[in-house]
Design an enzyme around this catalytic site. Structure first.
Site, PDB file in Angstrom:
ATOM      1  N   HIS A   1       0.839  -1.191   0.000  1.00 41.71           N
ATOM      2  CA  HIS A   1       0.000   0.000   0.000  1.00 41.71           C
ATOM      3  C   HIS A   1       0.879   1.248   0.000  1.00 41.71           C
ATOM      4  O   HIS A   1       1.910   1.301   0.692  1.00 41.71           O
ATOM      5  CB  HIS A   1      -0.921   0.011   1.226  1.00 41.71           C
ATOM      6  CG  HIS A   1      -2.091  -0.906   1.087  1.00 41.71           C
ATOM      7  ND1 HIS A   1      -1.946  -2.253   0.896  1.00 41.71           N
ATOM      8  CD2 HIS A   1      -3.436  -0.674   1.090  1.00 41.71           C
ATOM      9  CE1 HIS A   1      -3.143  -2.812   0.792  1.00 41.71           C
ATOM     10  NE2 HIS A   1      -4.055  -1.882   0.910  1.00 41.71           N
TER      11      HIS A   1
ATOM     12  N   LYS B   1     -13.480   5.809   6.105  1.00 41.25           N
ATOM     13  CA  LYS B   1     -13.769   6.793   5.055  1.00 41.25           C
ATOM     14  C   LYS B   1     -15.268   6.881   4.797  1.00 41.25           C
ATOM     15  O   LYS B   1     -15.799   7.935   4.449  1.00 41.25           O
ATOM     16  CB  LYS B   1     -13.017   6.414   3.777  1.00 41.25           C
ATOM     17  CG  LYS B   1     -13.180   7.374   2.602  1.00 41.25           C
ATOM     18  CD  LYS B   1     -12.217   7.025   1.498  1.00 41.25           C
ATOM     19  CE  LYS B   1     -12.453   7.902   0.271  1.00 41.25           C
ATOM     20  NZ  LYS B   1     -13.553   7.435  -0.555  1.00 41.25           N
TER      21      LYS B   1
END
Length: 957
Positions: free
Chosen positions: A172, A607
């Site tokens: 990532h 999120k």
């Protein structure tokens, strides 16, 4: 160059330890001297002057000093600003290394005070024998605690055998540092470690100081920003650097720690399986990364196998040095003799080797092993996985090593299997096999649906699969999964994306045929329905992976749902129950011995729903999944997709493990290790070992206590907490209020406009730090909140010092409860005192709030120049959160419970403020410029400022 030993470095009054203060002052002084040498006195004066102004702004409550610093920065040319950025960024790289050395020093000091841990060991050497207690959170401490709680040696060994801990490395994009910078940092760390040695001679210290000075100079002269994005293969190499470095060395050390703890507290030893193994997504995680192709995965498999075999050859060389035992001195087992005779019939060693070791049977056996490993090396082909198959497997190597161990144990070396190089090598082979780390494949559920649709269309089964209802899809999938015939004879005529995915399944088939341990799980991102899991099973069947037996398809892969949104988390248990009871999947589950892995996404849930809703939804989903798996007799392993920052589920792994609901404490656990977290936890061997032992400690003790402690009245709450059932309702209201505040910002179109204008997200999206795009948007498509990935979303908030994803909504959530519910204060205080989950979440929030810097964030708000500002609501939520947290925790100020980290934040702030002020000035210039060449030069400088702030904050996304 100055004689650094002669420096009288100030260490008092800083609030940090004297050893750390000395090292920070040492490297800081060196850096200042080098900066002055290389760039002149004027630059050094800017460095010191700007720092002093920002320090005075805080200490003297004089914001005009910060404004003066901004004005000075505005008057400087770009070249000077870039040099300042290099100096400040390098300073934080050095400080970060010094702080890691301080962590190591403290851990070693605690270890020295913890009592005997070396041979001879026995029950009399345990706690109480000399008044010493085991080091907190160590494996020794875990075993000591379990013994104190009344567990027998056999029970403790059984708990170890139950453990299945699998950290998983991912690529990532959260590591902003170049590999060149990381390597120099590690070299500097080694030199700082040498300077700590009390037995270093004056000459050794002088030489080390000279080398340290040179390395600081080299670091200052190294580009911070990559010229271009790394390739996936470079990311694989980076992952292997850690796997074959500190992780490779940590595994045997952890196994040795277990044996020493068992001997110390129980006078017992035990053969244990590989209870700790690593997995990887690097080179195989396809979700949103078009650069991860089937060819890349083939290359990754070959690379892992080759480097692992080469490392075993090195380890065997070391072992051969040990095993010089001669038949003139001692005999060996009949089994070993028979093995050597069988080896001689299969392998023709050079005559000189046979003569050299004719009286040294152990060394001769190792020579035969080496020949077999070299034969496997010769078969490795990065373009053809199937060609790597060989008659000698990792289990065969382990059997040969066990044969050596048994012979040694039976002929004068009773402890040979539990110590030394042989123990190390056996631990390595158990853990890493020939594959190093099993490769998971991850892909988005939408891609599977599109590929299945293409196959069904090509096979004249269904014209428009995507248009079918869920019930109709399940009917088609069930029928095809029970039909042994393939849908199409070949896949060349499929659309390009579908053909590529089918090639990946072909690679998985070849990997599984060579070594099933190479293949990890198949993770389905954005799992919403049962069909989302049956679709990849059909693709595996079409690729020839598995077979239809008695009308039921058995796939050898663990197909893993990934629940990421708040809606999916709320429905996760119902969806799994539907899956478990579906006839086709029930047969698959039976074929996997009732085992099911389930992955949870921490980043996208935050999120989607904000801080409190994400954490609470995850906790409830984990509990509910544990219950439904128990009801269906399913052996569950949870896979926690945790990011590095608090806003993406990060934080202390061991605390997070203890805070899980008791129903899932079964010894099985996976968690992702991402980006800069990999570097932080695994760059230095001592840090790596401490991180891993804390994970083992937490998992072992939580597993034992969950299985032998009566369930609390409220099953969502952790050990020893007995609350009324309305606690769940209270947490629901807290999460809903927090999400309401968060979504009010997210759902306002002007919120996105303000965010893109107030943060450097535009430049973060172009920062060349990973092979994966930062957005799920198609090329040329505008990036919006919905398709922006969680990492850059959090990254930009961190750069501006709001750090909102790690706490925002806490003010509205907690304050609303305290204001409207008379009993909420006492309940929340009780929860904070007694419930690990609530305490962990609240402490993580206040840590992020302590790291936030609203006076600096306000300057980014001014930079936005949009009609609607969201700075005031954020500040309001911060202030309400601060007041509520202090009331609940009974602190005078945020983060008083961790004075060392709090002081570190305070000491970093003036330096970090300068980096932010320079970044803001560069953003102003970039936005004011209309010249393409000037903008490109400014963008490079902004990239450098982003790296600098990331180094200062020790986090990105």
């Amino acid at each position: 160059m100055p004689r650094w030993d002669d420096l009288d470095l100030e260490t008092e009054g800083t609030g940090i330890s004297k050893p750390l203060s000395r090292q920070v002052n040492l490297v800081g002084s060196m850096l200042g001297h080098i900066a002055e040498e290389q760039s002149g006195e004027a630059l050094f004066e800017h460095v010191e002057g700007l720092r002093a102004l920002c320090k005075a702004a805080e200490q003297e409550d004089a914001p005009e000093k910060r404004e003066e610093a901004a004005e000075r920065i505005a008057a400087l040319d770009q070249d000077t600003l870039e040099r300042l950025l290099h100096v400040y960024t390098t300073f934080f790289h050095l400080v970060n290394q010094a702080e890691q050395q301080e962590i190591i020093r403290i851990n070693r000091e605690r270890a020295r005070q913890s009592g005997p841990s070396e041979w001879p060991l026995g029950p009399g050497d345990g706690p109480g024998a000399d008044g010493a207690e085991p080091r907190p959170q160590s494996i020794d401490a875990a075993v000591a605690d379990l013994k104190a709680e009344g567990y027998t040696a056999d029970e403790v060994v059984a708990f170890f055998r139950q453990l299945d801990i699998q950290p998983t490395l991912t690529a990532h994009p959260t590591e902003a540092r170049r590999r060149s910078v990381l390597r120099k940092e590690q070299h500097i760390a080694d030199l700082l470690s040498t300077l700590r040695r009390p037995d270093a001679t004056p000459d050794e210290r002088a030489e080390t100081l000279d080398r340290l000075y040179s390395q600081v100079a080299f670091l200052l002269g190294t580009d911070e920003v990559r010229a271009e994005r790394p390739t996936v293969r470079e990311e694989v190499e980076q992952g292997h650097y850690f796997l074959h470095g500190s992780i490779w060395d940590t595994i045997p050390a952890i196994h040795r720690d277990v044996q020493q703890a068992l001997r110390r507290h129980y006078d017992a030893t035990a053969e244990l399986p590989a209870f700790l193994q690593y997995r990887s997504w690097i080179g195989s995680d396809r979700d949103g990364n078009p650069n991860v192709t089937a060819d890349v995965t083939r290359w990754t498999v070959a690379r892992q196998r080759r480097t692992t075999l080469e490392h075993y050859l090195d380890e065997i060389d070391e072992l051969r040095d040990d095993l010089s035992i001669s038949t003139r001195q001692l005999t060996v087992s009949d089994a070993l003799e028979a093995s050597l005779e069988a080896d001689a019939e299969e392998i023709a060693l050079p005559d000189d080797v046979r003569r050299q070791y004719q009286r040294e049977p152990y060394r001769l056996k190792l020579c035969y092993i080496e020949e077999r490993l070299r034969g496997l090396l010769d078969r490795i082909d990065a373009t053809d996985v199937a060609a790597m198959a060989g008659a000698y497997a990792a289990d065969d190597l382990l059997a040969d090593l066990d044969l050596i161990a048994e012979s040694l144990q039976g002929h004068g070396f009773e402890d040979a299997a539990q110590s030394g190089q042989l123990h190390r090598l056996r631990s390595l082979v158990k853990t890493f096999g020939f594959h190093l780390a099993a490769l998971d494949v991850r892909q988005h559920s939408r891609v599977h649906e599109d590929t299945v649709a293409a196959l069904l269309d090509a096979g004249d089964v269904v014209d428009d699969y995507g248009a079918l209802s869920e019930e109709e899809k399940l009917e088609v999938l069930s029928r095809e999964l029970q039909n042994p015939r393939p849908l199409v004879s070949r896949h060349a005529d499929l659309p390009a994306d579908a053909a590529e995915l089918m090639e990946v399944f072909g690679v998985l088939r070849a990997m599984h045929a060579v070594d099933p341990d190479i293949v990890g799980s198949y993770v389905v991102s954005m799992t919403h329905t049962v069909s989302d899991l049956l679709e990849p099973m059909l693709l595996a069947k079409e690729a020839g992976l598995g077979a239809v037996v008695d009308g039921s398809y058995r796939c050898p892969l663990d197909v893993v749902p990934l629940f990421e949104t708040i809606e999916d988390l709320d429905a996760a248990d119902d969806r799994m129950e539907t899956l478990f009871t579906h006839p086709v999947y029930a047969a698959q589950l039976e074929g996997r011995d009732g085992f099911q892995e389930i992955m949870l996404g921490y980043s996208d849930s935050n999120k989607d729903g904000g801080y409190w809703m994400a954490n609470w939804a995850l906790h409830k989903a984990i509990h509910a999944l544990g219950v439904v798996c128990d009801e269906h007799d399913v052996d569950l392993r949870l896979f926690h997709g945790r990011g590095g920052t608090v806003g993406r589920g990060g934080g202390h792994t061991s605390q997070a493990i203890r805070a899980l609901p008791p129903v899932v404490h079964n010894g099985r656990i996976r968690m992702t290790e991402q980006g800069e977290i990999i570097s932080f936890r695994y760059a230095l061997p001592d840090i790596a070992r401490r991180h891993v032992e804390q994970i083992v400690n937490a998992t072992l003790t939580a597993t034992a206590r969950a299985q032998n402690t009566p369930a609390p009245e409220n099953p969502l709450l952790a050990d020893k907490v007995s609350m009324e059932s309305d606690v769940v309702a209270l947490m629901d209201r807290l999460a809903e209020e927090g999400m309401s505040a968060y979504r009010e910002f997210i759902d306002d179109p002007e919120g996105w406009q303000w965010y893109t204008a107030a943060t450097p997200i535009e430049h973060i999206s172009r920062l060349p730090i990973a092979s994966r795009p930062v957005s799920r948007a198609s090329e040329g498509e505008q990036v919006e909140f919905e398709n922006l990935r969680a990492i850059p979303w959090v990254f930009a908030w961190t750069q501006t010092r709001y750090i909102a994803p790690g706490w925002y909504g806490t003010g509205q959530g907690l304050a609303t409860l305290l204001e409207n519910e008379p009993d909420a204060r006492d309940t929340l205080r009780d929860l904070y005192e007694n419930w690990p989950f609530f305490r962990t979440v609240l402490d993580s929030a206040q840590r992020e709030m302590a790291r936030a810097r609203l006076p600096i964030a306000e300057r980014y708000d001014a930079l936005a120049e949009v009609e609607t500002s969201f700075h005031a609501p954020i500040v309001d939520d911060y202030e309400r959160a601060e007041s509520a947290i202090l009331e609940i925790t009974d602190q005078a100020a945020l983060f008083d419970g961790n004075p060392v980290l709090k002081k570190s934040i305070e000491l970093r702030n003036p330096y970090t403020d300068v980096l932010n002020l320079i970044q803001i000035e560069l953003l102003k210039r970039y936005r004011a410029s209309t010249d393409d060449a000037e903008q490109e030069a400014l963008r490079e400088a902004i990239f450098l400022s982003i790296n600098g702030v990331a180094a200062a904050m020790q986090s990105t996304g």
